[in-house]
Design a protein around this motif. Structure first.
Motif, short mmCIF file in Angstrom:
data_model
loop_
_atom_site.label_atom_id
_atom_site.label_comp_id
_atom_site.label_asym_id
_atom_site.label_seq_id
_atom_site.Cartn_x
_atom_site.Cartn_y
_atom_site.Cartn_z
N THR A 80 0.79 -1.22 0.05
CA THR A 80 0.06 -0.08 0.04
C THR A 80 0.92 1.23 -0.10
OG1 THR A 80 -0.35 -0.21 2.33
CG2 THR A 80 -1.86 -1.18 0.98
N ASP A 81 1.88 1.36 0.98
CA ASP A 81 2.60 2.33 0.84
C ASP A 81 4.24 2.14 0.25
OD1 ASP A 81 3.63 0.90 2.82
OD2 ASP A 81 3.65 2.39 4.44
N LYS A 82 4.40 0.90 -0.16
CA LYS A 82 5.71 0.67 -0.87
C LYS A 82 6.91 0.69 0.05
CE LYS A 82 4.50 0.37 -5.41
NZ LYS A 82 4.69 -0.95 -6.17
N ARG A 83 6.59 0.37 1.31
CA ARG A 83 7.55 0.38 2.34
C ARG A 83 7.83 -1.03 2.73
NH1 ARG A 83 8.36 0.72 8.42
NH2 ARG A 83 6.49 -0.33 8.61
N LEU A 84 9.31 -0.78 3.14
CA LEU A 84 10.10 -2.33 3.49
C LEU A 84 10.43 -2.16 4.85
CD1 LEU A 84 11.16 -4.72 2.08
CD2 LEU A 84 13.53 -3.49 1.95
N SER A 85 9.93 -3.12 5.73
CA SER A 85 10.36 -2.83 7.22
C SER A 85 10.84 -4.48 7.28
CB SER A 85 9.04 -3.07 8.08
OG SER A 85 8.34 -4.11 7.86
N PHE A 86 11.78 -4.70 8.47
CA PHE A 86 12.66 -5.93 8.64
C PHE A 86 11.86 -6.29 9.84
CE2 PHE A 86 15.31 -4.33 5.49
CZ PHE A 86 15.81 -5.61 4.93
N ARG A 87 11.71 -7.64 10.01
CA ARG A 87 11.04 -8.18 11.29
C ARG A 87 12.00 -9.34 11.80
NH1 ARG A 87 6.23 -5.98 12.06
NH2 ARG A 87 5.41 -7.65 13.38
N THR A 88 11.83 -9.65 13.07
CA THR A 88 12.78 -10.87 13.68
C THR A 88 12.58 -12.27 12.83
OG1 THR A 88 11.56 -10.86 15.38
CG2 THR A 88 13.30 -9.67 15.69
N LEU A 89 13.40 -13.18 12.73
CA LEU A 89 13.05 -14.35 12.31
C LEU A 89 13.73 -15.32 13.39
CD1 LEU A 89 11.20 -16.15 10.24
CD2 LEU A 89 13.52 -16.32 9.13
N THR A 90 13.06 -16.25 14.03
CA THR A 90 13.93 -17.27 14.76
C THR A 90 13.68 -18.74 14.39
OG1 THR A 90 12.15 -17.16 16.48
CG2 THR A 90 13.90 -15.70 16.87
N GLU A 91 12.65 -18.90 13.52
CA GLU A 91 12.50 -20.41 12.91
C GLU A 91 11.99 -20.00 11.50
OE1 GLU A 91 8.91 -21.93 15.18
OE2 GLU A 91 10.72 -21.75 16.47
N TYR A 142 13.80 -1.70 -2.09
CA TYR A 142 15.22 -1.42 -1.20
C TYR A 142 15.70 -0.13 -1.59
CZ TYR A 142 15.75 -6.34 0.59
OH TYR A 142 15.55 -7.32 1.55
N ASP A 143 15.54 0.51 -2.55
CA ASP A 143 16.09 1.70 -3.01
C ASP A 143 15.23 2.71 -2.02
OD1 ASP A 143 18.22 0.97 -4.90
OD2 ASP A 143 16.50 1.12 -6.32
N ARG A 144 14.31 2.54 -1.78
CA ARG A 144 13.47 3.70 -0.79
C ARG A 144 13.87 3.23 0.76
NH1 ARG A 144 9.73 3.08 -4.24
NH2 ARG A 144 8.49 1.00 -3.61
N PHE A 145 14.09 2.10 1.10
CA PHE A 145 14.51 1.78 2.51
C PHE A 145 16.01 2.08 2.65
CE2 PHE A 145 16.60 -0.86 5.52
CZ PHE A 145 16.07 -0.70 6.44
N LEU A 146 17.00 1.93 1.30
CA LEU A 146 18.51 2.10 1.53
C LEU A 146 18.72 3.75 1.70
CD1 LEU A 146 19.94 -0.68 -0.43
CD2 LEU A 146 20.11 -0.39 1.98
N ALA A 147 17.83 4.44 1.10
CA ALA A 147 18.16 5.84 1.35
C ALA A 147 18.08 6.50 2.55
CB ALA A 147 16.86 6.44 0.52
N ASN A 148 17.69 5.76 3.58
CA ASN A 148 17.60 6.43 4.93
C ASN A 148 18.34 5.50 5.77
OD1 ASN A 148 16.14 8.79 4.61
ND2 ASN A 148 14.27 7.34 4.20
N TYR A 149 19.19 4.44 5.27
CA TYR A 149 19.86 3.47 5.97
C TYR A 149 21.39 3.75 5.98
CZ TYR A 149 21.99 -1.13 7.55
OH TYR A 149 22.59 -2.17 7.89
N SER A 150 22.06 3.76 7.17
CA SER A 150 23.47 4.15 7.35
C SER A 150 24.43 2.94 7.51
CB SER A 150 23.58 5.31 8.10
OG SER A 150 23.17 4.59 9.17
N GLY A 151 23.74 1.76 7.80
CA GLY A 151 24.81 0.52 8.06
C GLY A 151 25.24 0.14 6.77
N LYS A 152 26.03 -1.13 6.70
CA LYS A 152 26.78 -1.60 5.93
C LYS A 152 25.76 -2.73 4.89
CE LYS A 152 30.89 -1.42 7.44
NZ LYS A 152 32.10 -0.81 6.96
N THR A 153 26.04 -2.73 3.76
CA THR A 153 25.21 -3.38 2.61
C THR A 153 26.20 -4.30 1.67
OG1 THR A 153 25.28 -1.34 0.97
CG2 THR A 153 23.40 -1.48 2.53
N LEU A 154 25.79 -5.24 1.52
CA LEU A 154 26.30 -6.17 0.39
C LEU A 154 25.40 -6.83 -0.37
CD1 LEU A 154 26.67 -9.31 1.36
CD2 LEU A 154 28.35 -8.34 2.85
N SER A 155 25.85 -7.50 -1.43
CA SER A 155 25.01 -8.59 -2.08
C SER A 155 25.74 -9.60 -2.62
CB SER A 155 24.45 -7.75 -3.59
OG SER A 155 23.52 -6.72 -3.34
#
Length: 189
Positions: A80-91, A142-155
């Motif tokens: 709906t808003d083209k937003r990417l969020s990250f959520r914990t995954l333990t299994e 990802y481009d929208r998310f990474l625009a405001n992300y300052s940590g490390k990125t790799l592919s």
């Protein structure tokens, strides 16, 4: 057909010729190189996607992160808003199949993590230039998310996904490193 769509089609065709044994071998080599990388070793919270072919296998990477006591966070798209969020995954049972067969975290079973808490994000893509620009799957999440992300990125990519040219747009954000089955590319970003 746009240049990007033409390149997407070509890369998909090239990757479709990878045999299962080569896919497994290359994915394993890429994972081993990642596990020896300083960005991986230092990261406590890792953002990573759940792979599907033709992407490098990330299941083994997620398992290794858990074994090493790292917190794994998986992307969830909000169309709906083209937003990417990250959520914990333990299994893996905390995943559900959504549109296009993507596996994403089930909201009721996982917690959202603030972007600034993520030490390393492993960014998906279909094709990459040596300067770190990537050809995604077309959603721009990802481009929208990474625009405001300052940590490390790799592919993570197979050698066949490194391409000489991509049409670059103002909103495209390069990754700082690409690990392939043949080399580690440190980009200029």
């Amino acid at each position: 057909m746009t240049d990007k769509n033409k390149i997407r089609k070509q890369v998909k065709e090239t990757l479709s010729t990878l045999s299962r044994p080569l896919y497994e071998d290359y994915s394993y080599k890429i994972a081993r190189t990642l596990f020896a990388d300083d960005d991986w070793k230092k990261a406590k919270i890792i953002g990573i996607y759940v792979s599907r072919q033709p992407e490098v296998d990330t299941y083994q990477i997620i398992r290794k992160a858990w074994e090493q006591g790292k917190q794994v966070v998986i992307p969830r798209c909000s169309p709906t808003d083209k937003r990417l969020s990250f959520r914990t995954l333990t299994e893996f049972s905390q995943l559900e199949s959504v549109y296009y067969g993507l596996l994403e975290p089930i909201e009721e079973m996982t917690a959202e993590i603030n972007a600034e808490m993520i030490d390393l994000i492993i960014v998906p893509g279909l094709g990459y230039t040596r300067s770190g620009y990537r050809l995604g799957f077309g959603g721009g999440y990802y481009d929208r998310f990474l625009a405001n992300y300052s940590g490390k990125t790799l592919s993570l990519a197979f050698n066949q996904q490194i391409i000489s040219h991509l049409p670059i747009e103002d909103h495209d954000i390069p990754v700082s490193k690409i690990i392939t089955n043949g080399e580690v590319i440190i980009t200029k970003c």
